[in-house]
Design a protein around this motif. Structure first.
Motif, PDB file in Angstrom:
ATOM      1  N   TRP A 411    -157.629  10.015  59.842  1.00 14.54           N
ATOM      2  CA  TRP A 411    -158.522   8.850  59.914  1.00 14.54           C
ATOM      3  C   TRP A 411    -158.672   8.202  58.542  1.00 14.54           C
ATOM      4  O   TRP A 411    -158.653   6.982  58.423  1.00 14.54           O
ATOM      5  N   GLY A 412    -158.867   8.994  57.515  1.00 15.52           N
ATOM      6  CA  GLY A 412    -158.857   8.500  56.134  1.00 15.52           C
ATOM      7  C   GLY A 412    -159.883   7.424  55.825  1.00 15.52           C
ATOM      8  O   GLY A 412    -159.589   6.469  55.112  1.00 15.52           O
ATOM      9  N   SER A 413    -161.087   7.599  56.309  1.00 17.04           N
ATOM     10  CA  SER A 413    -162.132   6.595  56.070  1.00 17.04           C
ATOM     11  C   SER A 413    -162.942   7.003  54.850  1.00 17.04           C
ATOM     12  O   SER A 413    -163.589   8.061  54.853  1.00 17.04           O
ATOM     13  N   GLY A 438    -163.970  10.700  44.927  1.00 13.06           N
ATOM     14  CA  GLY A 438    -163.735   9.604  43.996  1.00 13.06           C
ATOM     15  C   GLY A 438    -164.957   8.687  43.903  1.00 13.06           C
ATOM     16  O   GLY A 438    -165.774   8.618  44.829  1.00 13.06           O
ATOM     17  N   ASP A 439    -165.033   7.972  42.782  1.00  8.01           N
ATOM     18  CA  ASP A 439    -166.181   7.076  42.558  1.00  8.01           C
ATOM     19  C   ASP A 439    -166.266   5.992  43.636  1.00  8.01           C
ATOM     20  O   ASP A 439    -167.348   5.684  44.154  1.00  8.01           O
ATOM     21  N   GLY A 440    -165.115   5.435  44.006  1.00  4.48           N
ATOM     22  CA  GLY A 440    -165.126   4.350  44.992  1.00  4.48           C
ATOM     23  C   GLY A 440    -165.616   4.836  46.346  1.00  4.48           C
ATOM     24  O   GLY A 440    -166.468   4.202  46.989  1.00  4.48           O
ATOM     25  N   SER A 441    -165.125   5.959  46.778  1.00  2.00           N
ATOM     26  CA  SER A 441    -165.517   6.506  48.083  1.00  2.00           C
ATOM     27  C   SER A 441    -166.996   6.864  48.096  1.00  2.00           C
ATOM     28  O   SER A 441    -167.701   6.627  49.084  1.00  2.00           O
ATOM     29  N   PHE A 442    -167.454   7.451  47.007  1.00  2.00           N
ATOM     30  CA  PHE A 442    -168.846   7.905  46.929  1.00  2.00           C
ATOM     31  C   PHE A 442    -169.821   6.765  47.183  1.00  2.00           C
ATOM     32  O   PHE A 442    -170.874   6.939  47.788  1.00  2.00           O
ATOM     33  N   HIS A 467    -163.013   5.099  37.461  1.00  2.00           N
ATOM     34  CA  HIS A 467    -163.351   3.672  37.346  1.00  2.00           C
ATOM     35  C   HIS A 467    -162.526   2.794  38.286  1.00  2.00           C
ATOM     36  O   HIS A 467    -161.890   1.838  37.847  1.00  2.00           O
ATOM     37  N   GLY A 468    -162.516   3.121  39.543  1.00  2.99           N
ATOM     38  CA  GLY A 468    -161.868   2.203  40.486  1.00  2.99           C
ATOM     39  C   GLY A 468    -161.188   2.898  41.634  1.00  2.99           C
ATOM     40  O   GLY A 468    -161.248   4.131  41.766  1.00  2.99           O
ATOM     41  N   TYR A 469    -160.546   2.088  42.447  1.00  2.00           N
ATOM     42  CA  TYR A 469    -159.824   2.565  43.628  1.00  2.00           C
ATOM     43  C   TYR A 469    -158.396   2.928  43.218  1.00  2.00           C
ATOM     44  O   TYR A 469    -157.434   2.243  43.570  1.00  2.00           O
ATOM     45  N   ILE A 471    -156.135   5.117  44.081  1.00  2.00           N
ATOM     46  CA  ILE A 471    -155.096   5.297  45.104  1.00  2.00           C
ATOM     47  C   ILE A 471    -154.564   3.931  45.549  1.00  2.00           C
ATOM     48  O   ILE A 471    -153.363   3.759  45.778  1.00  2.00           O
ATOM     49  N   GLU A 472    -155.469   2.959  45.655  1.00  2.00           N
ATOM     50  CA  GLU A 472    -155.048   1.618  46.077  1.00  2.00           C
ATOM     51  C   GLU A 472    -154.251   0.936  44.960  1.00  2.00           C
ATOM     52  O   GLU A 472    -153.313   0.191  45.219  1.00  2.00           O
ATOM     53  N   VAL A 473    -154.637   1.234  43.715  1.00  2.00           N
ATOM     54  CA  VAL A 473    -153.894   0.673  42.574  1.00  2.00           C
ATOM     55  C   VAL A 473    -152.433   1.087  42.695  1.00  2.00           C
ATOM     56  O   VAL A 473    -151.520   0.282  42.457  1.00  2.00           O
TER      57      VAL A 473
HETATM   58  C1  LIG Z   1    -163.796   2.758  55.178  1.00  2.00           C
HETATM   59  C2  LIG Z   1    -162.589   2.487  54.340  1.00  2.00           C
HETATM   60  N1  LIG Z   1    -162.513   1.326  53.642  1.00  2.00           N
HETATM   61  C3  LIG Z   1    -161.449   1.098  52.857  1.00  2.00           C
HETATM   62  C4  LIG Z   1    -160.435   2.005  52.751  1.00  2.00           C
HETATM   63  C5  LIG Z   1    -159.243   1.751  51.849  1.00  2.00           C
HETATM   64  N2  LIG Z   1    -159.267   2.705  50.738  1.00  2.00           N
HETATM   65  C6  LIG Z   1    -158.575   3.844  50.770  1.00  2.00           C
HETATM   66  S1  LIG Z   1    -158.751   4.761  49.403  1.00  2.00           S
HETATM   67  C7  LIG Z   1    -159.739   3.613  48.681  1.00  2.00           C
HETATM   68  C8  LIG Z   1    -160.254   3.776  47.291  1.00  2.00           C
HETATM   69  C9  LIG Z   1    -160.725   5.137  46.940  1.00  2.00           C
HETATM   70  O1  LIG Z   1    -161.193   5.113  45.625  1.00  2.00           O
HETATM   71  P1  LIG Z   1    -161.799   6.387  44.964  1.00  2.00           P
HETATM   72  O2  LIG Z   1    -162.688   7.064  45.908  1.00  2.00           O
HETATM   73  O3  LIG Z   1    -162.405   6.004  43.671  1.00  2.00           O
HETATM   74  O4  LIG Z   1    -160.543   7.342  44.782  1.00  2.00           O
HETATM   75  P2  LIG Z   1    -159.465   7.414  43.593  1.00  2.00           P
HETATM   76  O5  LIG Z   1    -158.131   7.161  44.220  1.00  2.00           O
HETATM   77  O6  LIG Z   1    -159.846   6.407  42.580  1.00  2.00           O
HETATM   78  O7  LIG Z   1    -159.549   8.809  43.072  1.00  2.00           O
HETATM   79  C10 LIG Z   1    -159.929   2.533  49.544  1.00  2.00           C
HETATM   80  C11 LIG Z   1    -160.745   1.344  49.218  1.00  2.00           C
HETATM   81  C12 LIG Z   1    -160.541   3.189  53.520  1.00  2.00           C
HETATM   82  N3  LIG Z   1    -159.613   4.113  53.512  1.00  2.00           N
HETATM   83  N4  LIG Z   1    -161.646   3.398  54.266  1.00  2.00           N
END
Ligand SMILES: Cc1ncc(C[n+]2csc(CCOP(=O)(O)OP(=O)(O)O)c2C)c(N)n1
Ligand SMILES: [Mg+2]
Length: 561
Positions: A411-413, A438-442, A467-469, A471-473
């Protein structure tokens, strides 16, 4: 005791082994919540919002086999649906229980609050049908036992979520007494003839191979077949690899364990051992774009045997009504030994290099964080990893026997891990629970840390602040991958308010991290969040390779029809 619809449901939850259910109150479920509270063997656990409530039940189901989330109609239910769909994808029996409007307001010209301001009150049920294996709306106390039992039985058999809506004026209506639970929790047996045929065909498959290998996937747990997989593997004697989503489902300290099969980003040697095999026995596997690294690593063809939760495909035959557990133990008794892949793996096995800690005052790096977390993993630990570079950071951690690894990879949400960790910790109070987030997920579900504080759960959260997403980068960069920084460690004081005992610490070098871990280990009265601050570019090499392949897969042009 006189039963009501709500106390009937509570009795069933208790009978299937739940000690807790998660809830957010709303006027359509208040009477139901009262009724659930009449059961003294069930504890009601509150969440900050319904998405988190769903994820908490999902995490609880990972620890305890099933979970339940009780929400209010529509405004609550629609938030919970993401988590319920996740439970579907992840094969977890989560019961989504929703209050519903008064039966007298159906089929009338009344408009009801929390609805679309139309007279349709069925849309939540209809939506739930798409993401559950059974969905019922209870509007009659007479029908309630049959409907509730059907939903619970189907969820447990299929290891998928189910939906139970109970109209607010029916929750306390008198209801029949629940009968024995045995019929509801009983597994469907395999068809003996199909089972025998499948085992014979699989044994023939192995007999014709010199170097078969076993590949285990995440549905092994849903099938309740982890023990039988070990029995079968030991009878066969081959190397055993696992997919990323099934990490820890086969003991990593087992001599036949040959690592994580995840294409170019898997553990050293695992891909080779699968590629060199002349027969791959795929057990409960799920091949998707992520797990195959953009379709670059996926066993296929005649040399593949697929054993799913309830069917087996081998040598051009397809056997249904064969439970994985029965199949694996049947095959364990029948199969001839074939240990060539294991012997070969032992030759290429790479022992991890000796570890050198960083200087304690050197700027913190991701490898140093991982090195320190590794030492925390004990046989009674569970490590939960959030979507992001935490997947890759977690994958390389050797799990001692008994340690568990949890990932929401299908699912990867993002945001799953904070409430799922909370739910898991409620369900498994005796385990050491560690989350890498990760910071973004938190930022999606951070407030559920407050519930860990409320229940004094000594969870350790490593907040990976890059400092950011990131994995998306690595898949595709743009301004949308930059996020607002937070004072993550400082947040814990906000949640503590006047009575909490959570701790928030920030580490910018190895020395600070080691000290923070000591504080965490000594804190038994609440969670400890350790914000690990490192460079934005400090990501795992595996993520870079994987991101590139996923980007290529995403960018494929559409084929002309
Ligand atoms: C609900 C939801 N929204 C958007 C995404 C797309 N997405 C996947 S990973 C991610 C960023 C994760 O960032 P972070 O938690 O900081 O992890 P990092 O890779 O920086 O360690 C996003 C926006 C998703 N998987 N689920
Ligand atoms: Mg990040």
């Amino acid at each position: 005791m006189t039963y009501t619809v709500g106390s009937y449901l509570a009795a069933r939850l208790e009978q299937i082994g739940l000690k807790h259910h998660f809830a957010v109150a709303g006027d359509f479920n208040l009477v139901l919540l009262d009724q659930l509270l009449t059961n003294k063997h069930l504890e009601q656990v509150y969440c900050c919002n319904e998405l988190n409530c769903g994820y908490s039940a999902e995490g609880y189901a990972r620890a305890c086999g099933a979970g339940a989330a009780v929400v209010t109609f529509s405004v609550g239910g629609l938030s919970a649906i993401n988590a319920v769909a996740g439970a579907y994808a992840e094969n977890l029996p989560v019961l989504m229980i929703s209050g519903g409007p008064n039966t007298n307001d159906r089929a009338t010209d009344h408009l009801v609050h929390h609805t679309l301001a139309t007279h349709d009150l069925s849309y939540q049920l209809e939506m739930a049908k798409k993401v559950t294996c059974a969905a019922v709306a209870v509007i009659s106390a007479g029908d309630a036992p049959g409907q509730i039992d059907y939903a619970i039985r189907t969820a447990l058999r299929e290891k998928k979520p189910a939906y139970i809506e109970i109209a607010c004026n029916i929750a306390a209506a008198p209801c029949a007494e629940p009968g024995p639970i045995s019929g509801i929790v009983a597994d469907e047996p395999s068809d003996p003839e199909a089972l025998q045929a499948a085992v014979t065909a699989a044994a023939d498959f192995v007999r014709g191979k010199k170097k078969p290998v076993v590949l285990i996937g995440s549905k092994l747990r849903a099938a309740g077949a982890e023990k039988q997989a070990v029995e079968f593997a030991e009878a066969l004697g081959s190397a055993v690899t696992v997919m990323a989503a099934a990490k820890s489902f086969f003991p990593e300290d087992h001599p036949q364990f040959a690592g994580i099969y995840w294409g170019e980003v898997g553990s050293p040697g695992a891909r080779q051992i699968v590629d060199w095999a002349d027969g791959v026995m795929c057990i409960g596997t799920i091949f998707n774009d992520y797990s195959t690294v953009g379709w670059t690593a996926m066993p296929s063809g005649d040399n593949v045997l697929t054993a799913d939760v309830d069917r087996v495909k081998v040598n051009g035959s397809d056997f249904g009504c064969v439970r994985l557990r029965d199949f694996l133990s049947g095959l364990a008794r029948t199969v001839e030994k074939r240990d060539a892949s294991r012997v070969q793996y032992d030759r290429i096995r790479v022992e991890p290099p000796p570890e050198h800690g960083a200087r304690s005052d050197a700027k913190l790096t991701r490898p140093e964080v991982i090195r320190q977390i590794r030492h925390l993993l004990t046989t009674d630990s569970t490590l939960l990893v959030e979507t992001g570079d935490s997947w890759f950071n977690g994958m390389g951690m050797p799990m001692p026997g008994g340690a568990r690894f949890e990932i929401e990879m299908q699912w990867g949400s993002i945001g799953w891990s904070v409430p799922a960790t909370f739910g898991y910790a409620v369900g498994a109070p005796d385990r050491r629970i560690i989350a890498m987030i990760g910071d973004g997920s938190f930022q999606l579900t951070a407030q559920e840390v407050a519930q860990m504080i409320r229940r004094k759960l000594p969870v350790i959260i490593f907040l990976m602040n890059n400092h950011g997403y990131t994995i998306e980068v690595e898949i595709h960069d743009g301004p949308y991958n930059n996020i607002k920084n937070w004072d993550y460690a400082g947040l814990i004081e906000v949640f503590n308010a006047e009575d909490g005992r959570g701790k928030g610490l920030r580490a910018t070098n190895g020395g600070e991290l080691a000290e923070a871990i000591n504080v965490a280990l000594a804190n038994h009265d609440g969670p400890t969040l350790i914000e690990c601050v490192f460079d934005r570019n400090d990501c795992s090499p595996e993520l870079i390779s994987w991101g590139r392949q996923v980007a290529i897969a995403n960018e494929r042009a559409s084929r002309p029809q």
